[in-house]
Design a protein around this motif. Structure first.
Motif, PDB file in Angstrom:
ATOM      1  N   LYS A 132       0.824  -1.204   0.000  1.00 13.21           N
ATOM      2  CA  LYS A 132       0.000   0.000   0.000  1.00 13.21           C
ATOM      3  C   LYS A 132       0.861   1.259   0.000  1.00 13.21           C
ATOM      4  O   LYS A 132       0.597   2.222  -0.730  1.00 13.21           O
ATOM      5  CB  LYS A 132      -0.940   0.016   1.221  1.00 13.21           C
ATOM      6  CG  LYS A 132      -2.100  -0.934   1.116  1.00 13.21           C
ATOM      7  CD  LYS A 132      -2.971  -0.855   2.357  1.00 13.21           C
ATOM      8  CE  LYS A 132      -4.095  -1.867   2.293  1.00 13.21           C
ATOM      9  NZ  LYS A 132      -4.904  -1.855   3.515  1.00 13.21           N
ATOM     10  N   LYS A 133       1.905   1.225   0.804  1.00 16.38           N
ATOM     11  CA  LYS A 133       2.810   2.362   0.882  1.00 16.38           C
ATOM     12  C   LYS A 133       3.493   2.573  -0.464  1.00 16.38           C
ATOM     13  O   LYS A 133       3.643   3.708  -0.948  1.00 16.38           O
ATOM     14  CB  LYS A 133       3.833   2.152   1.991  1.00 16.38           C
ATOM     15  CG  LYS A 133       4.681   3.358   2.292  1.00 16.38           C
ATOM     16  CD  LYS A 133       5.574   3.091   3.496  1.00 16.38           C
ATOM     17  CE  LYS A 133       6.360   4.324   3.856  1.00 16.38           C
ATOM     18  NZ  LYS A 133       7.225   4.099   5.007  1.00 16.38           N
ATOM     19  N   SER A 134       3.904   1.449  -1.080  1.00 19.65           N
ATOM     20  CA  SER A 134       4.563   1.511  -2.383  1.00 19.65           C
ATOM     21  C   SER A 134       3.614   2.092  -3.437  1.00 19.65           C
ATOM     22  O   SER A 134       4.013   2.940  -4.246  1.00 19.65           O
ATOM     23  CB  SER A 134       5.032   0.122  -2.801  1.00 19.65           C
ATOM     24  OG  SER A 134       5.488   0.121  -4.131  1.00 19.65           O
ATOM     25  N   GLU A 135       2.363   1.633  -3.436  1.00 22.03           N
ATOM     26  CA  GLU A 135       1.380   2.146  -4.394  1.00 22.03           C
ATOM     27  C   GLU A 135       1.148   3.649  -4.165  1.00 22.03           C
ATOM     28  O   GLU A 135       1.057   4.430  -5.123  1.00 22.03           O
ATOM     29  CB  GLU A 135       0.061   1.379  -4.268  1.00 22.03           C
ATOM     30  CG  GLU A 135       0.121  -0.025  -4.820  1.00 22.03           C
ATOM     31  CD  GLU A 135      -1.152  -0.826  -4.549  1.00 22.03           C
ATOM     32  OE1 GLU A 135      -2.076  -0.315  -3.858  1.00 22.03           O
ATOM     33  OE2 GLU A 135      -1.222  -1.977  -4.998  1.00 22.03           O
ATOM     34  N   GLY A 136       1.065   4.023  -2.903  1.00 23.75           N
ATOM     35  CA  GLY A 136       0.884   5.440  -2.580  1.00 23.75           C
ATOM     36  C   GLY A 136       2.063   6.270  -3.050  1.00 23.75           C
ATOM     37  O   GLY A 136       1.895   7.370  -3.611  1.00 23.75           O
ATOM     38  N   LEU A 137       3.280   5.740  -2.854  1.00 26.42           N
ATOM     39  CA  LEU A 137       4.482   6.460  -3.283  1.00 26.42           C
ATOM     40  C   LEU A 137       4.546   6.541  -4.811  1.00 26.42           C
ATOM     41  O   LEU A 137       4.962   7.560  -5.364  1.00 26.42           O
ATOM     42  CB  LEU A 137       5.741   5.809  -2.722  1.00 26.42           C
ATOM     43  CG  LEU A 137       5.965   5.993  -1.206  1.00 26.42           C
ATOM     44  CD1 LEU A 137       7.165   5.175  -0.750  1.00 26.42           C
ATOM     45  CD2 LEU A 137       6.164   7.471  -0.871  1.00 26.42           C
ATOM     46  N   VAL A 141       4.762   9.758  -7.063  1.00 25.05           N
ATOM     47  CA  VAL A 141       5.792   9.982  -8.087  1.00 25.05           C
ATOM     48  C   VAL A 141       5.123  10.411  -9.390  1.00 25.05           C
ATOM     49  O   VAL A 141       5.583  11.345 -10.077  1.00 25.05           O
ATOM     50  CB  VAL A 141       6.657   8.709  -8.283  1.00 25.05           C
ATOM     51  CG1 VAL A 141       7.496   8.792  -9.552  1.00 25.05           C
ATOM     52  CG2 VAL A 141       7.540   8.478  -7.075  1.00 25.05           C
ATOM     53  N   ILE A 142       4.040   9.747  -9.770  1.00 21.35           N
ATOM     54  CA  ILE A 142       3.327  10.090 -11.010  1.00 21.35           C
ATOM     55  C   ILE A 142       2.798  11.529 -10.925  1.00 21.35           C
ATOM     56  O   ILE A 142       2.917  12.310 -11.873  1.00 21.35           O
ATOM     57  CB  ILE A 142       2.186   9.081 -11.282  1.00 21.35           C
ATOM     58  CG1 ILE A 142       2.761   7.704 -11.635  1.00 21.35           C
ATOM     59  CG2 ILE A 142       1.260   9.580 -12.397  1.00 21.35           C
ATOM     60  CD1 ILE A 142       1.724   6.604 -11.740  1.00 21.35           C
ATOM     61  N   ALA A 143       2.245  11.845  -9.777  1.00 25.65           N
ATOM     62  CA  ALA A 143       1.716  13.199  -9.593  1.00 25.65           C
ATOM     63  C   ALA A 143       2.850  14.233  -9.671  1.00 25.65           C
ATOM     64  O   ALA A 143       2.694  15.300 -10.288  1.00 25.65           O
ATOM     65  CB  ALA A 143       0.970  13.303  -8.275  1.00 25.65           C
ATOM     66  N   LEU A 144       4.001  13.946  -9.093  1.00 21.38           N
ATOM     67  CA  LEU A 144       5.156  14.870  -9.119  1.00 21.38           C
ATOM     68  C   LEU A 144       5.705  15.007 -10.545  1.00 21.38           C
ATOM     69  O   LEU A 144       6.140  16.088 -10.944  1.00 21.38           O
ATOM     70  CB  LEU A 144       6.226  14.437  -8.164  1.00 21.38           C
ATOM     71  CG  LEU A 144       5.931  14.627  -6.654  1.00 21.38           C
ATOM     72  CD1 LEU A 144       7.035  14.019  -5.806  1.00 21.38           C
ATOM     73  CD2 LEU A 144       5.789  16.108  -6.329  1.00 21.38           C
ATOM     74  N   GLU A 145       5.689  13.885 -11.288  1.00 24.70           N
ATOM     75  CA  GLU A 145       6.171  13.931 -12.672  1.00 24.70           C
ATOM     76  C   GLU A 145       5.248  14.829 -13.503  1.00 24.70           C
ATOM     77  O   GLU A 145       5.707  15.587 -14.372  1.00 24.70           O
ATOM     78  CB  GLU A 145       6.240  12.531 -13.298  1.00 24.70           C
ATOM     79  CG  GLU A 145       7.405  11.722 -12.820  1.00 24.70           C
ATOM     80  CD  GLU A 145       7.448  10.307 -13.424  1.00 24.70           C
ATOM     81  OE1 GLU A 145       6.464   9.863 -14.056  1.00 24.70           O
ATOM     82  OE2 GLU A 145       8.470   9.636 -13.239  1.00 24.70           O
TER      83      GLU A 145
END
Length: 149
Positions: A132-137, A141-145
């Motif tokens: 879950k943490k990985s999916e959230g991260l 990352v996608i949002a930051l990109e």
């Protein structure tokens, strides 16, 4: 009474006697038969194949020798059975010991399995949390990109 017992012991010297079974009831039975023979009376069981059909024709001494020989054979058979029983008792003790050891091992293994199940459940929970943490991260990352573009 003590004289009779001494005579019985003396007359039984040539008969095999179990060391563990000196007071065995077979000896008492033989002494009763010898007492009856000594008084001139014959035991009631002459017709039950202990003494062959000619038993009524042979003398008391021959009957005593026959009964002593039969007693000797019976005592040898008894020795054999006692020996076999002791072996079986030893084997039973050995098997009981092995059973106890196996039960203890089984209990120990059950505890180990239980601990491993609880650890497995713990690691599954940690894995799900990490996923879950990985999916959230990854979404972050996608949002930051997208922000960077």
């Amino acid at each position: 009474s003590s004289k009779i017992r001494n005579l019985e012991v003396q007359s039984a010297d040539d008969v095999a006697v179990l060391e563990d079974c000196i007071d065995f009831s077979l000896a008492k039975t033989i002494s009763k038969i010898e007492e009856k023979l000594g008084r001139g009376g014959l035991p009631d069981c002459l017709d039950d194949d202990d003494i062959p059909s000619i038993g009524n024709k042979i003398g008391a001494e021959a009957q005593i020798r026959f009964l002593k020989a039969k007693l000797r054979v019976t005592q040898e058979e008894l020795d054999s059975v006692v020996c076999e029983c002791r072996k079986k008792d030893d084997e039973n003790q050995n098997l009981k010991s092995r059973l106890t050891d196996t039960e203890e091992e089984n209990t120990r293994l059950q505890r180990t399995i239980s601990m491993q199940h609880s650890q497995t459940e713990k690691y599954k929970m940690l894995s799900q949390e990490a996923k879950k943490k990985s999916e959230g991260l990854q979404q972050e990352v996608i949002a930051l990109e997208k922000v960077l573009q």
